[in-house]
Design an enzyme around this catalytic site. Structure first.
Site: not given
Ligand code: WQD
Length: 336
Positions: A125, A150, A154
């Site tokens: 990741s 988590y 990785k």
């Molecule tokens: C993306 C953006 C949030 C939800 C995570 C894991 C990473 C990988 C992918 C496994 C961010 C914003 C989100 C919401 C929002 N997983 N957001 N409102 O955090 O980049 O990565 O998933 O491998 O390890 O950390 O993905 O989809 O949670 O967030 O504004 O209700 O969307 O702040 O900027 P993230 P995400």
């Protein structure tokens, strides 16, 4: 026909990779504990491919089950997806994450060595980069202190793979560092099945549009980005699946004791608000969202430099952000 063990193969990325492996002339054998998916995914895969893949319900920590699979099938490669991946939960239950994510890799590597299975593609990741100082992120970017147990699993798994290959175990390994997987199979028969309240952005968007969630909260719009919301590299799950097929095929041509890491992203950075607007455009629906406070631990901006995977594996993303929104929305609608 080469048989490839896909651990976590009934899951989101694993199931899409099973489809692409079959299309490439390889036969998936799936092991999944169904902790974050449902067995009916195996039925959906049969509908898409016309083939019912061998499925074993169980935990990759079970050497007995892996030995049973090796007795039933001549496995010639492994794609290892099986892992817990909820960042928030991992801070509450770290031992559960270390035992499963790290423990299962150790069992799998021993098993591969004993059964002379040479090739492994590992699901890593971009979280290992934390907040990169230089963008886009290349594989040479130093890995940062993990933001969560988590993310640390990785990093630890990557280190285990480096040392295992260095020990001349006689394997060939590629670690793929995913950015943000989104979208669904164009048939809308498989997709992301988040159990409970989605943590990730796109399933929350589609569930809000479907009326399952009242509104989406954008976690901050006061960052140093084009519109103030965070930037991520959203990659269509079908592009991600194709990267695994190309990685496995590439491994088959390498000398033993081979290890390489590749970023897998679209190579584009998009803000949260751009994702929302792309969704509204393809769905024809206005999304009910509000701007809320920042989410602790969020990386402000990151997206992939994909030069290495382009040049070495000949892999290029084929789907756009709007394709991802279209396919995610079609999948959500198929769930009723
Ligand atoms: C993306 C953006 C949030 C939800 C995570 C894991 C990473 C990988 C992918 C496994 C961010 C914003 C989100 C919401 C929002 N997983 N957001 N409102 O955090 O980049 O990565 O998933 O491998 O390890 O950390 O993905 O989809 O949670 O967030 O504004 O209700 O969307 O702040 O900027 P993230 P995400």
């Amino acid at each position: 026909m080469k048989k490839i063990l896909i651990t976590g193969g009934a899951g989101y990325i694993g199931s899409h990779t099973a489809v692409e492996l079959w299309s490439a002339g390889m036969e998936p054998v799936i092991i999944d504990d169904l902790s974050n998916t449902q067995e009916k995914v195996i039925d959906r895969l049969e509908e898409i491919t016309g083939k019912r893949f061998s499925f074993y319900k169980g935990d990759c920590n079970s050497r007995e089950l892996l030995d049973q699979i090796a007795a039933d099938h001549q496995i010639e490669g492994v794609i290892h997806f099986a892992a817990f991946k909820a960042v928030g939960e991992s801070t509450q239950k770290p031992l559960k994450y270390y035992r499963n994510n790290v423990g299962s890799l150790l069992v799998l590597l021993d098993w591969m060595k004993d059964h002379r299975i040479l090739d492994l593609v590992f699901s890593s990741s971009c979280t290992v980069y934390g907040q990169p100082e230089v963008l886009p992120v290349t594989e040479a970017t130093p890995r940062q202190e993990a933001e969560s147990p988590y993310g640390n699993t990785k990093k630890i798994c990557e280190d285990i793979l480096v040392d295992f290959v260095k020990s001349k175990a006689g394997v060939r390994v590629i670690s793929l560092r995913y950015f943000n997987p989104v979208g669904a199979h164009p048939s809308a028969k498989i997709g992301e099945l988040p159990l409970g309240v989605p943590q990730n952005l796109v399933p929350f968007i589609t569930q809000t549009a479907a009326g399952i969630r009242e509104k989406l909260t954008v976690f901050g719009n006061d960052y140093d980005t084009p519109d103030g919301s965070c930037v991520r590299d959203y990659i269509h799950v079908m592009d991600l699946a194709d990267a695994h097929v190309k990685a496995l095929s590439f491994l088959g041509k390498q000398e033993l004791d081979f290890y390489e890491v590749f970023n897998v992203g679209s190579g584009r950075g998009n803000t949260v608000l751009e994702v929302i607007h792309a969704f509204e455009k393809v769905s024809g629906q206005k999304l009910n969202y509000v701007i809320g406070p920042r989410r602790p631990g969020d990386v402000v901006k990151t997206w992939a430099d994909t030069t290495k995977i382009n040049q070495v594996l000949g892999w290029y993303p084929q789907y756009s952000l709007e394709d991802s929104m279209r396919d995610s929305w079609n999948w959500q609608k198929s769930l009723g």
